[in-house]
Design a protein around this motif. Sequence first.
Motif, PDB file in Angstrom:
ATOM      1  N   LEU A  82       4.541  -8.022 -16.188  1.00 36.33           N
ATOM      2  CA  LEU A  82       3.518  -8.630 -15.148  1.00 36.33           C
ATOM      3  C   LEU A  82       3.928  -9.434 -14.257  1.00 36.33           C
ATOM      4  CD1 LEU A  82       0.303  -9.269 -17.509  1.00 36.33           C
ATOM      5  CD2 LEU A  82       0.607  -7.401 -15.913  1.00 36.33           C
ATOM      6  N   GLY A  83       4.945 -10.160 -14.611  1.00 36.21           N
ATOM      7  CA  GLY A  83       5.526 -11.247 -13.693  1.00 36.21           C
ATOM      8  C   GLY A  83       6.599 -10.382 -12.750  1.00 36.21           C
ATOM      9  N   LEU A  84       7.217  -9.517 -12.989  1.00 38.38           N
ATOM     10  CA  LEU A  84       7.849  -8.613 -11.905  1.00 38.38           C
ATOM     11  C   LEU A  84       6.823  -7.882 -11.126  1.00 38.38           C
ATOM     12  CD1 LEU A  84      10.368  -7.529 -11.264  1.00 38.38           C
ATOM     13  CD2 LEU A  84      10.163  -5.695 -12.907  1.00 38.38           C
ATOM     14  N   TYR A  85       5.730  -7.423 -11.508  1.00 36.36           N
ATOM     15  CA  TYR A  85       4.635  -6.522 -10.726  1.00 36.36           C
ATOM     16  C   TYR A  85       4.271  -7.657  -9.666  1.00 36.36           C
ATOM     17  CZ  TYR A  85       0.290  -4.626  -9.105  1.00 36.36           C
ATOM     18  OH  TYR A  85      -0.456  -4.017  -8.606  1.00 36.36           O
ATOM     19  N   LEU A  86       3.929  -8.672 -10.156  1.00 36.32           N
ATOM     20  CA  LEU A  86       3.564  -9.712  -9.214  1.00 36.32           C
ATOM     21  C   LEU A  86       4.307 -10.163  -8.120  1.00 36.32           C
ATOM     22  CD1 LEU A  86       1.175 -12.183 -11.525  1.00 36.32           C
ATOM     23  CD2 LEU A  86       0.260 -10.190  -9.776  1.00 36.32           C
ATOM     24  N   ALA A  87       5.629 -10.293  -8.549  1.00 35.58           N
ATOM     25  CA  ALA A  87       6.740 -10.606  -7.730  1.00 35.58           C
ATOM     26  C   ALA A  87       6.823  -9.630  -6.541  1.00 35.58           C
ATOM     27  CB  ALA A  87       7.819 -10.921  -8.311  1.00 35.58           C
ATOM     28  N   VAL A  88       7.047  -8.381  -7.085  1.00 32.52           N
ATOM     29  CA  VAL A  88       6.956  -7.316  -6.015  1.00 32.52           C
ATOM     30  C   VAL A  88       5.819  -7.024  -5.080  1.00 32.52           C
ATOM     31  CG1 VAL A  88       7.580  -4.926  -5.740  1.00 32.52           C
ATOM     32  CG2 VAL A  88       8.754  -6.204  -7.598  1.00 32.52           C
ATOM     33  N   SER A  89       4.693  -7.280  -5.758  1.00 37.02           N
ATOM     34  CA  SER A  89       3.370  -7.078  -4.873  1.00 37.02           C
ATOM     35  C   SER A  89       3.436  -8.209  -4.061  1.00 37.02           C
ATOM     36  CB  SER A  89       2.378  -7.111  -5.948  1.00 37.02           C
ATOM     37  OG  SER A  89       0.968  -7.198  -5.075  1.00 37.02           O
ATOM     38  N   ARG A  90       3.721  -9.282  -4.442  1.00 36.83           N
ATOM     39  CA  ARG A  90       3.620 -10.552  -3.172  1.00 36.83           C
ATOM     40  C   ARG A  90       4.712 -10.409  -2.211  1.00 36.83           C
ATOM     41  NH1 ARG A  90       3.001 -15.726  -7.330  1.00 36.83           N
ATOM     42  NH2 ARG A  90       0.825 -15.094  -7.738  1.00 36.83           N
ATOM     43  N   LEU A  91       5.814  -9.709  -2.443  1.00 37.53           N
ATOM     44  CA  LEU A  91       7.025  -9.546  -1.649  1.00 37.53           C
ATOM     45  C   LEU A  91       6.547  -8.357  -0.530  1.00 37.53           C
ATOM     46  CD1 LEU A  91       9.934  -9.931  -0.793  1.00 37.53           C
ATOM     47  CD2 LEU A  91      10.740  -8.057  -2.428  1.00 37.53           C
ATOM     48  N   ILE A  92       5.972  -7.427  -1.107  1.00 38.37           N
ATOM     49  CA  ILE A  92       5.680  -6.106  -0.054  1.00 38.37           C
ATOM     50  C   ILE A  92       4.381  -6.797   0.876  1.00 38.37           C
ATOM     51  CG2 ILE A  92       4.529  -4.137  -0.101  1.00 38.37           C
ATOM     52  CD1 ILE A  92       6.089  -3.262  -2.406  1.00 38.37           C
ATOM     53  N   THR A  93       3.509  -7.338   0.190  1.00 33.62           N
ATOM     54  CA  THR A  93       2.526  -8.115   0.983  1.00 33.62           C
ATOM     55  C   THR A  93       2.889  -9.069   2.050  1.00 33.62           C
ATOM     56  OG1 THR A  93       0.919  -8.125  -0.715  1.00 33.62           O
ATOM     57  CG2 THR A  93       0.297  -9.426   1.034  1.00 33.62           C
ATOM     58  N   ASP A  94       4.055  -9.883   1.869  1.00 33.09           N
ATOM     59  CA  ASP A  94       4.527 -10.653   2.894  1.00 33.09           C
ATOM     60  C   ASP A  94       5.195  -9.881   3.735  1.00 33.09           C
ATOM     61  OD1 ASP A  94       3.459 -12.986   1.708  1.00 33.09           O
ATOM     62  OD2 ASP A  94       5.351 -13.260   0.456  1.00 33.09           O
ATOM     63  N   LEU A  95       6.105  -8.711   3.392  1.00 29.20           N
ATOM     64  CA  LEU A  95       6.568  -7.728   4.398  1.00 29.20           C
ATOM     65  C   LEU A  95       5.686  -7.287   5.365  1.00 29.20           C
ATOM     66  CD1 LEU A  95       9.283  -6.230   2.051  1.00 29.20           C
ATOM     67  CD2 LEU A  95       9.698  -8.184   3.565  1.00 29.20           C
ATOM     68  N   PHE A  96       4.455  -6.873   4.852  1.00 30.84           N
ATOM     69  CA  PHE A  96       3.620  -6.225   5.691  1.00 30.84           C
ATOM     70  C   PHE A  96       2.964  -7.279   6.596  1.00 30.84           C
ATOM     71  CE2 PHE A  96       3.128  -2.489   2.840  1.00 30.84           C
ATOM     72  CZ  PHE A  96       3.023  -1.440   3.666  1.00 30.84           C
ATOM     73  N   ALA A  97       2.883  -8.564   6.273  1.00 31.87           N
ATOM     74  CA  ALA A  97       2.159  -9.586   7.033  1.00 31.87           C
ATOM     75  C   ALA A  97       3.369  -9.971   8.300  1.00 31.87           C
ATOM     76  CB  ALA A  97       2.080 -10.961   6.252  1.00 31.87           C
ATOM     77  N   GLN A  98       4.822  -9.805   7.827  1.00 36.67           N
ATOM     78  CA  GLN A  98       5.584  -9.905   8.859  1.00 36.67           C
ATOM     79  C   GLN A  98       5.661  -8.715   9.909  1.00 36.67           C
ATOM     80  OE1 GLN A  98       7.661 -12.647   9.573  1.00 36.67           O
ATOM     81  NE2 GLN A  98       6.707 -13.732   7.951  1.00 36.67           N
ATOM     82  N   ALA A  99       5.655  -7.624   9.324  1.00 37.88           N
ATOM     83  CA  ALA A  99       6.081  -6.482  10.129  1.00 37.88           C
ATOM     84  C   ALA A  99       5.522  -5.198   9.499  1.00 37.88           C
ATOM     85  CB  ALA A  99       7.357  -6.206  10.960  1.00 37.88           C
ATOM     86  N   GLU A 100       4.710  -4.188   9.936  1.00 39.75           N
ATOM     87  CA  GLU A 100       4.511  -2.934   9.115  1.00 39.75           C
ATOM     88  C   GLU A 100       5.698  -2.281   8.719  1.00 39.75           C
ATOM     89  OE1 GLU A 100       1.237   0.626   9.457  1.00 39.75           O
ATOM     90  OE2 GLU A 100       1.529  -0.646  11.220  1.00 39.75           O
ATOM     91  N   TRP A 101       6.669  -1.924   9.447  1.00 41.88           N
ATOM     92  CA  TRP A 101       7.606  -1.154   9.000  1.00 41.88           C
ATOM     93  C   TRP A 101       8.428  -1.771   8.204  1.00 41.88           C
ATOM     94  CZ3 TRP A 101      12.851  -2.976   9.463  1.00 41.88           C
ATOM     95  CH2 TRP A 101      13.025  -3.898   9.882  1.00 41.88           C
ATOM     96  N   LEU A 102       8.290  -3.323   7.899  1.00 48.68           N
ATOM     97  CA  LEU A 102       8.968  -4.071   6.855  1.00 48.68           C
ATOM     98  C   LEU A 102       8.179  -3.479   5.486  1.00 48.68           C
ATOM     99  CD1 LEU A 102      10.031  -7.423   8.167  1.00 48.68           C
ATOM    100  CD2 LEU A 102      11.415  -5.517   7.496  1.00 48.68           C
ATOM    101  N   GLY A 103       6.954  -3.759   5.697  1.00 47.64           N
ATOM    102  CA  GLY A 103       6.174  -3.409   4.458  1.00 47.64           C
ATOM    103  C   GLY A 103       6.463  -1.916   3.759  1.00 47.64           C
ATOM    104  N   TYR A 104       6.708  -0.925   4.701  1.00 48.83           N
ATOM    105  CA  TYR A 104       6.773   0.631   4.345  1.00 48.83           C
ATOM    106  C   TYR A 104       8.464   0.393   3.747  1.00 48.83           C
ATOM    107  CZ  TYR A 104       2.639   2.288   6.317  1.00 48.83           C
ATOM    108  OH  TYR A 104       1.393   2.504   6.602  1.00 48.83           O
ATOM    109  N   VAL A 105       9.535  -0.273   4.306  1.00 47.86           N
ATOM    110  CA  VAL A 105      10.659  -0.356   3.757  1.00 47.86           C
ATOM    111  C   VAL A 105      10.659  -0.971   2.283  1.00 47.86           C
ATOM    112  CG1 VAL A 105      12.820  -1.250   4.032  1.00 47.86           C
ATOM    113  CG2 VAL A 105      11.782  -0.272   5.946  1.00 47.86           C
ATOM    114  N   GLY A 106       9.986  -2.025   2.142  1.00 45.51           N
ATOM    115  CA  GLY A 106       9.574  -2.462   0.881  1.00 45.51           C
ATOM    116  C   GLY A 106       9.056  -1.721  -0.069  1.00 45.51           C
ATOM    117  N   LEU A 107       7.987  -0.856   0.165  1.00 46.98           N
ATOM    118  CA  LEU A 107       7.368   0.086  -0.556  1.00 46.98           C
ATOM    119  C   LEU A 107       8.517   1.070  -1.078  1.00 46.98           C
ATOM    120  CD1 LEU A 107       3.765   0.592   0.905  1.00 46.98           C
ATOM    121  CD2 LEU A 107       4.519  -0.397  -1.326  1.00 46.98           C
ATOM    122  N   ALA A 108       9.271   1.763  -0.036  1.00 45.60           N
ATOM    123  CA  ALA A 108      10.297   2.681  -0.292  1.00 45.60           C
ATOM    124  C   ALA A 108      11.301   2.113  -1.445  1.00 45.60           C
ATOM    125  CB  ALA A 108      10.815   3.058   0.799  1.00 45.60           C
TER     126      ALA A 108
END
Length: 353
Positions: A82-108
């Motif tokens: 659960l901790g790993l999931y929350l950390a990755v989820s928050r990271l991807i959310t922050d990446l999308f907040a910075q730039a959309e392409w960064l969010g997709y890179v994080g998802l990949a």
Amino acid sequence: MSQDHGARPEGAPKSSRAAAHSGPRRHRPQVFKLDEAEITLAPEPLEAEIAALDVPAEARPRRRGISWSGLFWSAVGGLASLGLYLAVSRLITDLFAQAEWLGYVGLALAALLVLASVIIVAREVAGLSRLSKLDDIRARAASALAGDDRPVADTVARDMLRLAAEKPTLARARADLESHLGGIIDGADLVRLTERTLLPTLDARARQMVSDAAKSVSVVTAVSPKALVDLAFVLFTAARLVRSLALLYGGRPGALGMLRLAGHVVGHLAITGGMAAGDTLVQQIVGQGLAARLSARLGEGVVNGLLTARLGLAAIAVTRPMPFTALPAPRLADVATGLVKKAEEEVSAGGAV
């Protein structure tokens, strides 16, 4: 039927005499007097008699207790996931907040992480299963030898043929063994025939691998000036040797498999008396006179090489899919001959300091 005698009417309460004959066995109906003084009515239901029955322990329902250690590790694993999931989820959310392409890179990258994790876990499970298969073959071979069991020996031979099919160098030996499977052979003899046919080449290669590793450790630790380098090289060589022997005999250990093999090797060393060290081991192999003439560094190199050879022999016993019966088990002197010759050459050349 007279008034004094008669069968017990249907639905009437059982008497104590009838209750004495009740049980799992069926008895023929009996005739008795209704006014006999010794006949008394038993209470309904017969709770006391039912409670007094002696039920076997294996027939009683077993209590399924809670495995607190299993519950602990399950909770730890769940919280870590659960901790790993929350950390990755928050990271991807922050990446999308910075730039959309960064969010997709994080998802990949997260998808690649999941895929790699699944593959690694699958490989570890397959490696552990492979090692368990080797242990199972060894156990069945020992059972067939002890009981002269032909069906069990036949399964051992066929499993060994499947392992040998992965090694092209054993094609002729495999064909030779297959030609004897249909013959009338006792179980113990079939196990010995399988060992004599398929394993001599692998055993010779295993002895050479152990000897080469021992020589390498002996040379490096004799010339290395730092103990930390010696320790690191010895550990690296030992781990590589155990893995190479497992691959030679048909195992494919991963990280968890290597830990399991290490535990088996250490346990085998403990059972067989452990690893002797120091002057005693040198004197047993190279002789007391030569041991006294060895220099400090050269003697340390010889001892480390002998310990590596001892570890390799234990690894052979653990990774070999069949016990040594028809073929002789390797001895320490068989794989340490090169070390003895090297020590003699160094001493005769005046290399002792």
